[in-house]
Design a protein around this motif. Structure first.
Motif, PDB file in Angstrom:
ATOM      1  N   ALA A 100     -23.672  -4.599  21.317  1.00  0.00           N
ATOM      2  CA  ALA A 100     -22.591  -3.643  21.607  1.00  0.00           C
ATOM      3  C   ALA A 100     -21.289  -4.383  21.912  1.00  0.00           C
ATOM      4  O   ALA A 100     -20.215  -3.960  21.466  1.00  0.00           O
ATOM      5  CB  ALA A 100     -22.983  -2.744  22.769  1.00  0.00           C
ATOM      6  N   SER A 141     -19.824  -5.667  18.754  1.00  0.00           N
ATOM      7  CA  SER A 141     -19.288  -4.536  17.993  1.00  0.00           C
ATOM      8  C   SER A 141     -17.905  -4.142  18.508  1.00  0.00           C
ATOM      9  O   SER A 141     -16.975  -3.914  17.728  1.00  0.00           O
ATOM     10  CB  SER A 141     -20.256  -3.361  18.078  1.00  0.00           C
ATOM     11  OG  SER A 141     -19.723  -2.241  17.439  1.00  0.00           O
ATOM     12  N   ARG A 142     -17.769  -4.083  19.831  1.00  0.00           N
ATOM     13  CA  ARG A 142     -16.463  -3.744  20.421  1.00  0.00           C
ATOM     14  C   ARG A 142     -15.426  -4.800  20.083  1.00  0.00           C
ATOM     15  O   ARG A 142     -14.273  -4.480  19.760  1.00  0.00           O
ATOM     16  CB  ARG A 142     -16.579  -3.595  21.934  1.00  0.00           C
ATOM     17  CG  ARG A 142     -17.376  -2.368  22.344  1.00  0.00           C
ATOM     18  CD  ARG A 142     -17.446  -2.247  23.827  1.00  0.00           C
ATOM     19  NE  ARG A 142     -16.262  -1.514  24.270  1.00  0.00           N
ATOM     20  CZ  ARG A 142     -16.057  -1.158  25.527  1.00  0.00           C
ATOM     21  NH1 ARG A 142     -16.927  -1.458  26.455  1.00  0.00           N
ATOM     22  NH2 ARG A 142     -14.958  -0.496  25.854  1.00  0.00           N
ATOM     23  N   ARG A 180     -14.213  -4.368  16.615  1.00  0.00           N
ATOM     24  CA  ARG A 180     -13.241  -3.266  16.509  1.00  0.00           C
ATOM     25  C   ARG A 180     -11.869  -3.726  16.959  1.00  0.00           C
ATOM     26  O   ARG A 180     -10.849  -3.388  16.343  1.00  0.00           O
ATOM     27  CB  ARG A 180     -13.704  -2.063  17.336  1.00  0.00           C
ATOM     28  CG  ARG A 180     -14.728  -1.214  16.621  1.00  0.00           C
ATOM     29  CD  ARG A 180     -14.896   0.139  17.280  1.00  0.00           C
ATOM     30  NE  ARG A 180     -15.273   0.056  18.674  1.00  0.00           N
ATOM     31  CZ  ARG A 180     -16.521   0.096  19.140  1.00  0.00           C
ATOM     32  NH1 ARG A 180     -17.526   0.241  18.310  1.00  0.00           N
ATOM     33  NH2 ARG A 180     -16.762   0.006  20.427  1.00  0.00           N
ATOM     34  N   ALA A 227      -8.369  -1.882  24.797  1.00  0.00           N
ATOM     35  CA  ALA A 227      -9.718  -2.149  24.306  1.00  0.00           C
ATOM     36  C   ALA A 227     -10.223  -3.500  24.818  1.00  0.00           C
ATOM     37  O   ALA A 227     -11.376  -3.621  25.243  1.00  0.00           O
ATOM     38  CB  ALA A 227      -9.743  -2.108  22.782  1.00  0.00           C
ATOM     39  N   VAL A 241     -13.432  -4.409  27.498  1.00  0.00           N
ATOM     40  CA  VAL A 241     -14.449  -5.448  27.291  1.00  0.00           C
ATOM     41  C   VAL A 241     -14.480  -6.367  28.513  1.00  0.00           C
ATOM     42  O   VAL A 241     -15.558  -6.696  29.025  1.00  0.00           O
ATOM     43  CB  VAL A 241     -14.173  -6.252  26.002  1.00  0.00           C
ATOM     44  CG1 VAL A 241     -15.075  -7.476  25.919  1.00  0.00           C
ATOM     45  CG2 VAL A 241     -14.354  -5.377  24.773  1.00  0.00           C
TER      46      VAL A 241
END
Length: 101
Positions: A20, A23-24, A27, A58, A62
Motif C-alpha cells: 500500500a 502504491s501511494r 501515485r 499526498a 505518507v
C-alpha cells in the motif's frame, strides 16, 4: 566490529503495509510527472500550484503514516526493552522536520 557498534534493524513497522505504501508513492510520482507535463504545456499557474499542493498533501499523508508506524512499532518495542529515549528522539526529530516543511 562488534554487533553492538552496528545498529540492528529488524522489520520496520511499515513492512506489513509495504504494498500500500509503494502504491501511494507511485501515485505521488504520477502527480509529479503530471506537474512536469503541466509546466511543459504552459498550464495556468494557479492550476499548477493547486496540483503542487495536492502532491505535497499526498506526501505528508505518507509521512504521517510512517511516523505512526514508527511510534506503534519501534518506539513501543524500545519501551518494552526498557529504553525508548533514542526512538522517541528519532520521532521528535522527524516531526520537527515535517513541520518545518
Amino acid at each position: 566490529m562488534s554487533e553492538e557498534a552496528v545498529p540492528q534493524h529488524g522489520p520496520h513497522g511499515y513492512s506489513g503495509d509495504k504494498v500500500a505504501l509503494l502504491s501511494r508513492l507511485r501515485r505521488v510520482e504520477g502527480q509529479i510527472r503530471g506537474l512536469q507535463r503541466m509546466v511543459d504545456e504552459d498550464t495556468y499557474c494557479i492550476d499548477v500550484l493547486t496540483q503542487i499542493s495536492a502532491a505535497k498533501s499526498a506526501l505528508q499523508a505518507v509521512a504521517v503514516g510512517l511516523l505512526e508506524d514508527h511510534l506503534a512499532h519501534c518506539v513501543v518495542d524500545a519501551a518494552r526493552a526498557g529504553d525508548p529515549s533514542a526512538k522517541v528522539k528519532e520521532a521528535s526529530d522527524a516531526i520537527a522536520r515535517l513541520i518545518k516543511s
